[in-house]
Scaffold this motif. Sequence first.
Motif, PDB file in Angstrom:
ATOM      1  N   CYS A 135      49.835  38.107  46.200  1.00 40.23           N
ATOM      2  CA  CYS A 135      50.178  36.725  45.846  1.00 40.23           C
ATOM      3  C   CYS A 135      49.962  36.451  44.363  1.00 40.23           C
ATOM      4  O   CYS A 135      50.622  35.572  43.789  1.00 40.23           O
ATOM      5  CB  CYS A 135      49.347  35.747  46.670  1.00 40.23           C
ATOM      6  N   SER A 136      49.062  37.200  43.727  1.00 43.07           N
ATOM      7  CA  SER A 136      48.796  36.968  42.313  1.00 43.07           C
ATOM      8  C   SER A 136      49.997  37.269  41.424  1.00 43.07           C
ATOM      9  O   SER A 136      50.096  36.743  40.320  1.00 43.07           O
ATOM     10  CB  SER A 136      47.594  37.814  41.859  1.00 43.07           C
ATOM     11  N   PHE A 137      50.922  38.114  41.899  1.00 43.54           N
ATOM     12  CA  PHE A 137      52.080  38.408  41.063  1.00 43.54           C
ATOM     13  C   PHE A 137      53.419  38.039  41.704  1.00 43.54           C
ATOM     14  O   PHE A 137      54.458  38.157  41.048  1.00 43.54           O
ATOM     15  CB  PHE A 137      52.106  39.890  40.651  1.00 43.54           C
ATOM     16  N   ILE A 138      53.422  37.562  42.961  1.00 47.46           N
ATOM     17  CA  ILE A 138      54.703  37.125  43.526  1.00 47.46           C
ATOM     18  C   ILE A 138      54.740  35.626  43.795  1.00 47.46           C
ATOM     19  O   ILE A 138      55.815  35.097  44.101  1.00 47.46           O
ATOM     20  CB  ILE A 138      55.025  37.883  44.828  1.00 47.46           C
ATOM     21  N   SER A 139      53.604  34.944  43.676  1.00 49.79           N
ATOM     22  CA  SER A 139      53.613  33.515  43.993  1.00 49.79           C
ATOM     23  C   SER A 139      54.505  32.731  43.042  1.00 49.79           C
ATOM     24  O   SER A 139      55.183  31.788  43.449  1.00 49.79           O
ATOM     25  CB  SER A 139      52.184  32.963  43.962  1.00 49.79           C
ATOM     26  N   SER A 153      51.953  32.472  49.225  1.00 49.95           N
ATOM     27  CA  SER A 153      51.897  31.075  48.787  1.00 49.95           C
ATOM     28  C   SER A 153      52.812  30.856  47.594  1.00 49.95           C
ATOM     29  O   SER A 153      53.191  31.799  46.896  1.00 49.95           O
ATOM     30  CB  SER A 153      50.463  30.681  48.416  1.00 49.95           C
ATOM     31  N   ALA A 154      53.154  29.600  47.378  1.00 49.28           N
ATOM     32  CA  ALA A 154      53.963  29.199  46.226  1.00 49.28           C
ATOM     33  C   ALA A 154      53.038  28.642  45.162  1.00 49.28           C
ATOM     34  O   ALA A 154      52.679  27.461  45.189  1.00 49.28           O
ATOM     35  CB  ALA A 154      55.007  28.173  46.633  1.00 49.28           C
ATOM     36  N   SER A 155      52.620  29.530  44.235  1.00 47.49           N
ATOM     37  CA  SER A 155      51.701  29.162  43.143  1.00 47.49           C
ATOM     38  C   SER A 155      50.412  28.546  43.658  1.00 47.49           C
ATOM     39  O   SER A 155      49.800  27.702  42.990  1.00 47.49           O
ATOM     40  CB  SER A 155      52.391  28.204  42.173  1.00 47.49           C
ATOM     41  N   GLY A 156      49.986  28.931  44.854  1.00 46.99           N
ATOM     42  CA  GLY A 156      48.750  28.413  45.415  1.00 46.99           C
ATOM     43  C   GLY A 156      48.841  26.993  45.934  1.00 46.99           C
ATOM     44  O   GLY A 156      47.844  26.446  46.403  1.00 46.99           O
ATOM     45  N   LEU A 157      50.032  26.389  45.882  1.00 49.11           N
ATOM     46  CA  LEU A 157      50.182  24.999  46.315  1.00 49.11           C
ATOM     47  C   LEU A 157      50.352  24.898  47.822  1.00 49.11           C
ATOM     48  O   LEU A 157      49.783  24.012  48.463  1.00 49.11           O
ATOM     49  CB  LEU A 157      51.377  24.351  45.613  1.00 49.11           C
TER      50      LEU A 157
END
Length: 392
Positions: free
Chosen positions: A244-248, A345-349
Amino acid sequence: MLQLFQNTVGTSSDVDDGQETLARVQRLIVLSGLSWDYKKSGGKCNISSVAACIYSSAICMVYILLLIQTIPYYVTADSFTDTCVAILGSTVIVLSLIYWALSTNIHSKIRAFSQCLHEARLRFKSPVPNPLLKKRVVKACLCLRFLAAFSFAASGINVAILTDAHSEYYWPVIVLSAVYGGCNILLYHSILLLFLSISLLLTYEYDVCTQRLVQASEGSVKEEEIEDIRDHHALLTDLVDHVCSFISIHVTVAYLSSVLILCFCLYIIINGALLFQNIGAAAYVVYYSTLNLITLTYLGIRLHEAAHRPLNILHDLAGRKMSERVIGLVTLFANKLSQRQIGISASGLVTITKDTVLTVIGTLLTYVFFVIQFKPEAGLRQNADSTAGCLH
């Protein structure tokens, strides 16, 4: 399924298959122009990395020149249809350029993910073995190359038909559009293929974790088994966080751009401003947008459900007679799963779950209802009629 063995590393053939699978996707990504950091290692540049940077810069220049080329369409547009088509084309090119810029370090992220898999000491033993996954990726790469070649030819022919043959920019525009069409196909599809491969590996591993928990629950539950399964799940969750750190950011841009393009196309269709010669371009961008939404949503939901599937089994275990130590481990494991959303996730949102599907569909339906109820052309006609009545 995929299995975890402590203090062991996958066999050389398994590791080679995994690396070859990711390497094939990387080579496909290079063709799309995302080759800025291809084959860079240790901060040193070799001939291939320099050539890749040059090629990537050339593709970026194609995007920019094609964007500049759309400016005259705004000047010469004399109708609502021509303006909408110009806006749609510019929007797609800008979003593609942004997506390209966000993905220039994708190769280093892939290498980091491969290293994390190696450090996690995963051995691939599965009814769907990794060599079979590699064969599927090979077929997918061939299909995408064929699709990119078809898009290259179709984009050039479409622009050749719609552009004035006596224009001095006739051939440059055809070449730019053809290159853009082929690279744009590879840009989106190769990254989606990368996300699909990574998501399948993690989903299979979560299924193994659930299977091990089911087998442990059939007999007497041992403390060592629960502790090992819990560590296994925590390890996979760390891998998901790393992914998620590089695909969010890609997920966020893909969702926003897809919804934006779909809303714009629906607006044009509802207002009846889409002519026959522009149907191909509209279908092209709607296909991209729909594919992004469906693929990312499917991957997110599948991974989320696989990560939380052990929760039902843990609830069943909580009612059985076990030692206090085992009950504590089961309760801790269940609480951690129930209190945390694991997935893409989408940018952690927001984490992609089934609720995300309802949200996106509800947003599009609300937009369609709003546009139908408040059609600007209907309002303009009404004002024109009232003005004409006042003049009479």
